[in-house]
Design a protein around this motif. Structure first.
Motif, PDB file in Angstrom:
ATOM      1  N   ASP A   1       0.830  -1.213   0.000  1.00 24.03           N
ATOM      2  CA  ASP A   1       0.000   0.000   0.000  1.00 24.03           C
ATOM      3  C   ASP A   1       0.864   1.262   0.000  1.00 24.03           C
ATOM      4  O   ASP A   1       0.533   2.264  -0.635  1.00 24.03           O
ATOM      5  CB  ASP A   1      -0.994  -0.009   1.179  1.00 24.03           C
ATOM      6  N   GLN A   2       2.009   1.220   0.698  1.00 21.41           N
ATOM      7  CA  GLN A   2       2.899   2.396   0.741  1.00 21.41           C
ATOM      8  C   GLN A   2       3.543   2.647  -0.631  1.00 21.41           C
ATOM      9  O   GLN A   2       3.676   3.788  -1.082  1.00 21.41           O
ATOM     10  CB  GLN A   2       3.971   2.205   1.816  1.00 21.41           C
ATOM     11  N   VAL A   3       3.950   1.556  -1.270  1.00 17.77           N
ATOM     12  CA  VAL A   3       4.584   1.684  -2.599  1.00 17.77           C
ATOM     13  C   VAL A   3       3.561   2.199  -3.613  1.00 17.77           C
ATOM     14  O   VAL A   3       3.847   3.090  -4.428  1.00 17.77           O
ATOM     15  CB  VAL A   3       5.152   0.310  -3.047  1.00 17.77           C
ATOM     16  N   GLU A   4       2.371   1.643  -3.538  1.00 18.33           N
ATOM     17  CA  GLU A   4       1.288   2.045  -4.467  1.00 18.33           C
ATOM     18  C   GLU A   4       0.979   3.536  -4.307  1.00 18.33           C
ATOM     19  O   GLU A   4       0.834   4.276  -5.294  1.00 18.33           O
ATOM     20  CB  GLU A   4       0.049   1.207  -4.142  1.00 18.33           C
ATOM     21  N   ALA A   5       0.914   4.006  -3.048  1.00 10.49           N
ATOM     22  CA  ALA A   5       0.605   5.418  -2.791  1.00 10.49           C
ATOM     23  C   ALA A   5       1.719   6.315  -3.344  1.00 10.49           C
ATOM     24  O   ALA A   5       1.452   7.375  -3.934  1.00 10.49           O
ATOM     25  CB  ALA A   5       0.435   5.647  -1.290  1.00 10.49           C
ATOM     26  N   ALA A   6       2.961   5.887  -3.179  1.00  9.89           N
ATOM     27  CA  ALA A   6       4.087   6.697  -3.658  1.00  9.89           C
ATOM     28  C   ALA A   6       4.084   6.798  -5.179  1.00  9.89           C
ATOM     29  O   ALA A   6       4.281   7.882  -5.747  1.00  9.89           O
ATOM     30  CB  ALA A   6       5.407   6.093  -3.169  1.00  9.89           C
ATOM     31  N   LEU A   7       3.831   5.668  -5.853  1.00 10.56           N
ATOM     32  CA  LEU A   7       3.822   5.699  -7.324  1.00 10.56           C
ATOM     33  C   LEU A   7       2.659   6.533  -7.850  1.00 10.56           C
ATOM     34  O   LEU A   7       2.805   7.275  -8.837  1.00 10.56           O
ATOM     35  CB  LEU A   7       3.809   4.275  -7.877  1.00 10.56           C
ATOM     36  N   ALA A   8       1.512   6.441  -7.171  1.00  7.27           N
ATOM     37  CA  ALA A   8       0.359   7.245  -7.594  1.00  7.27           C
ATOM     38  C   ALA A   8       0.671   8.733  -7.415  1.00  7.27           C
ATOM     39  O   ALA A   8       0.347   9.561  -8.287  1.00  7.27           O
ATOM     40  CB  ALA A   8      -0.878   6.845  -6.785  1.00  7.27           C
ATOM     41  N   ASP A   9       1.322   9.081  -6.304  1.00  4.18           N
ATOM     42  CA  ASP A   9       1.669  10.485  -6.055  1.00  4.18           C
ATOM     43  C   ASP A   9       2.661  10.993  -7.106  1.00  4.18           C
ATOM     44  O   ASP A   9       2.530  12.103  -7.634  1.00  4.18           O
ATOM     45  CB  ASP A   9       2.257  10.608  -4.637  1.00  4.18           C
ATOM     46  N   CYS A  10       3.641  10.150  -7.412  1.00  7.16           N
ATOM     47  CA  CYS A  10       4.643  10.515  -8.440  1.00  7.16           C
ATOM     48  C   CYS A  10       3.946  10.786  -9.777  1.00  7.16           C
ATOM     49  O   CYS A  10       4.179  11.815 -10.413  1.00  7.16           O
ATOM     50  CB  CYS A  10       5.671   9.380  -8.578  1.00  7.16           C
ATOM     51  N   ALA A  11       3.072   9.865 -10.181  1.00 12.26           N
ATOM     52  CA  ALA A  11       2.409  10.015 -11.490  1.00 12.26           C
ATOM     53  C   ALA A  11       1.482  11.234 -11.498  1.00 12.26           C
ATOM     54  O   ALA A  11       1.388  11.942 -12.507  1.00 12.26           O
ATOM     55  CB  ALA A  11       1.638   8.744 -11.834  1.00 12.26           C
TER      56      ALA A  11
ATOM     57  N   VAL B   1      13.388  -8.876  -2.954  1.00 14.35           N
ATOM     58  CA  VAL B   1      12.596  -9.584  -3.978  1.00 14.35           C
ATOM     59  C   VAL B   1      11.130  -9.138  -3.948  1.00 14.35           C
ATOM     60  O   VAL B   1      10.590  -8.683  -4.967  1.00 14.35           O
ATOM     61  CB  VAL B   1      12.707 -11.115  -3.811  1.00 14.35           C
ATOM     62  N   LEU B   2      10.506  -9.255  -2.780  1.00 13.44           N
ATOM     63  CA  LEU B   2       9.099  -8.827  -2.691  1.00 13.44           C
ATOM     64  C   LEU B   2       8.995  -7.324  -2.977  1.00 13.44           C
ATOM     65  O   LEU B   2       8.080  -6.874  -3.687  1.00 13.44           O
ATOM     66  CB  LEU B   2       8.541  -9.163  -1.303  1.00 13.44           C
ATOM     67  N   GLY B   3       9.957  -6.561  -2.458  1.00 15.79           N
ATOM     68  CA  GLY B   3       9.960  -5.112  -2.682  1.00 15.79           C
ATOM     69  C   GLY B   3      10.049  -4.786  -4.170  1.00 15.79           C
ATOM     70  O   GLY B   3       9.369  -3.880  -4.663  1.00 15.79           O
ATOM     71  N   THR B   4      10.877  -5.525  -4.897  1.00 14.45           N
ATOM     72  CA  THR B   4      10.997  -5.287  -6.341  1.00 14.45           C
ATOM     73  C   THR B   4       9.681  -5.627  -7.040  1.00 14.45           C
ATOM     74  O   THR B   4       9.211  -4.880  -7.910  1.00 14.45           O
ATOM     75  CB  THR B   4      12.171  -6.108  -6.919  1.00 14.45           C
ATOM     76  N   HIS B   5       9.068  -6.744  -6.641  1.00 17.95           N
ATOM     77  CA  HIS B   5       7.754  -7.073  -7.235  1.00 17.95           C
ATOM     78  C   HIS B   5       6.747  -5.956  -6.940  1.00 17.95           C
ATOM     79  O   HIS B   5       5.996  -5.540  -7.834  1.00 17.95           O
ATOM     80  CB  HIS B   5       7.236  -8.406  -6.685  1.00 17.95           C
ATOM     81  N   HIS B   6       6.750  -5.468  -5.694  1.00 15.72           N
ATOM     82  CA  HIS B   6       5.817  -4.392  -5.332  1.00 15.72           C
ATOM     83  C   HIS B   6       6.031  -3.169  -6.225  1.00 15.72           C
ATOM     84  O   HIS B   6       5.063  -2.573  -6.720  1.00 15.72           O
ATOM     85  CB  HIS B   6       6.006  -3.993  -3.860  1.00 15.72           C
ATOM     86  N   VAL B   7       7.290  -2.785  -6.395  1.00  8.63           N
ATOM     87  CA  VAL B   7       7.584  -1.582  -7.198  1.00  8.63           C
ATOM     88  C   VAL B   7       7.131  -1.790  -8.651  1.00  8.63           C
ATOM     89  O   VAL B   7       6.478  -0.926  -9.250  1.00  8.63           O
ATOM     90  CB  VAL B   7       9.090  -1.218  -7.113  1.00  8.63           C
ATOM     91  N   MET B   8       7.459  -2.962  -9.218  1.00  8.28           N
ATOM     92  CA  MET B   8       7.073  -3.241 -10.619  1.00  8.28           C
ATOM     93  C   MET B   8       5.548  -3.247 -10.763  1.00  8.28           C
ATOM     94  O   MET B   8       4.981  -2.663 -11.675  1.00  8.28           O
ATOM     95  CB  MET B   8       7.586  -4.626 -11.068  1.00  8.28           C
TER      96      MET B   8
END
Ligand code: NAP
Ligand code: COA
Length: 262
Positions: A68-78, A115-122
């Motif tokens: 959820d934190q990664v998703e929020a950051a990418l949405a904010d960036c975009a 590994v999980l972090g990379t999947h989350h980011v992708m």
């Protein structure tokens, strides 16, 4: 007009060391840069530094282990900077320990960040990636392809990251997205090196073991990433590309093992 003018770059773990070096490079080339890591003070300092280079920059405190934190950051960036042209997954954890001394939680921590972090980011970046045209980087290490004493957890994690790179290059190639791993060797004055070669004699032996007889620099890595992100590298995908002075040819200096054994 600089090479990456107007491009949007997202860097996980982009608040220190090698990843901040990459963020800085793109900022200096005119890109808009968004960085994340856990420590809000590091995020604030990195954003200030990138803005001081004249770049549009922002960031957010986020732990890549939490989707959820990664998703929020990418949405904010975009939302702030538009579709993502260049995505760098560089957050990682490391410590030196023999396998029998690594607890379940210790092994899990590194696997989850890397590994999980990379999947989350992708995964969270996918809806925001420019299609066609986006370029994705996973930051690997020699441990992804050669065994090293005291690094079983990192070897497993970086090999996993490299297979994510190949798998996503296969799946996303038809969408016009390139995915590569960049694999730095020992880079001077970084947290990673402090953890792996903590005593001066070990540093000397490390340098002697590198065929090119020097540690790498932040610029060595960011210049490679910059080339791979450019149109000059438009036919390169699914590759694990070392920038390591030949380190993978001679991976484990004996003194690293001696250090572990006290
Ligand atoms: P570093 O400065 O410690 O960089 C790691 C970054 O990841 C920091 O910004 C850290 O910030 C962030 N991070 C750590 N855990 C995180 C988490 N759970 N969620 C989000 N962010 C997290 O280390 P470095 O030595 O420059 O290494 C950077 C990358 O290069 C890593 O992928 C490493 O494996 C790779 N590498 C390094 C070397 C080397 O010689 N240093 C060699 C080969 C490969 P916070 O603490 O604020 O979270
Ligand atoms: N040897 C053996 N186990 C170790 C260790 C070491 N040197 N350092 C940490 N661990 C273990 C801890 O004991 C703990 O296991 P336990 O609960 O069974 O005792 C587990 O790892 C998690 O440690 P903790 O500090 O709670 O985790 P964290 O999530 O806060 O931090 C790390 C993750 C351990 C990877 C931490 O080193 C980190 O945040 N690293 C990021 C920066 C970094 O590594 N930079 C270099 C990148 S190459």
């Amino acid at each position: 007009m600089t090479t990456f003018a107007g491009k949007t770059v997202f860097v996980s773990g982009g608040t220190s060391g090698i990843n901040l070096g990459i963020a800085r490079h793109f900022a200096g080339e005119g890109a808009k840069v968004f960085v994340i890591s856990r420590d809000p003070n590091k995020v604030g300092a990195a954003v200030e530094e990138l803005r001081a280079l004249g770049a549009e920059a922002d960031g957010m405190s986020a732990d890549v282990r939490h989707y959820d934190q990664v998703e929020a950051a990418l949405a904010d960036c975009a939302a702030k900077f538009g579709q993502i042209d260049i995505l760098v997954s560089g957050a990682a954890g490391n410590f030196l320990a023999r396998a029998e001394k690594i607890s379940s939680n210790g092994f899990r921590a590194v696997m989850e960040i890397d590994v999980l972090g990379t999947h989350h980011v992708m995964h969270a970046a996918f809806p925001h990636l420019k299609k066609p045209g986006a370029v994705v980087f996973n930051i690997s290490a020699p441990q992804g392809s050669v065994a090293m004493v005291g690094q079983s957890h990192v070897c497993a994690a970086k090999a996993g990251i490299d297979m994510l790179t190949r798998s996503l290059a296969l799946e996303w190639g038809p969408l016009g997205i390139r995915v590569n791993s960049v694999s730095p060797g020992p880079i001077a004055d970084t947290e990673g090196q402090k953890r792996l070669v903590p005593d001066p004699k070990a540093v000397e032996e490390r340098v002697n073991s590198i065929p090119l007889k020097r540690m790498g620099t932040l610029d060595d890595v960011s210049e490679l990433v910059s080339f791979l992100a450019s149109d000059k590298a438009s036919y390169i995908t699914g590759a694990v590309i070392p920038v390591d002075g030949g380190t993978t040819l001679n991976p484990t200096p004996t003194r690293m093992a001696q250090f572990l054994d006290g």
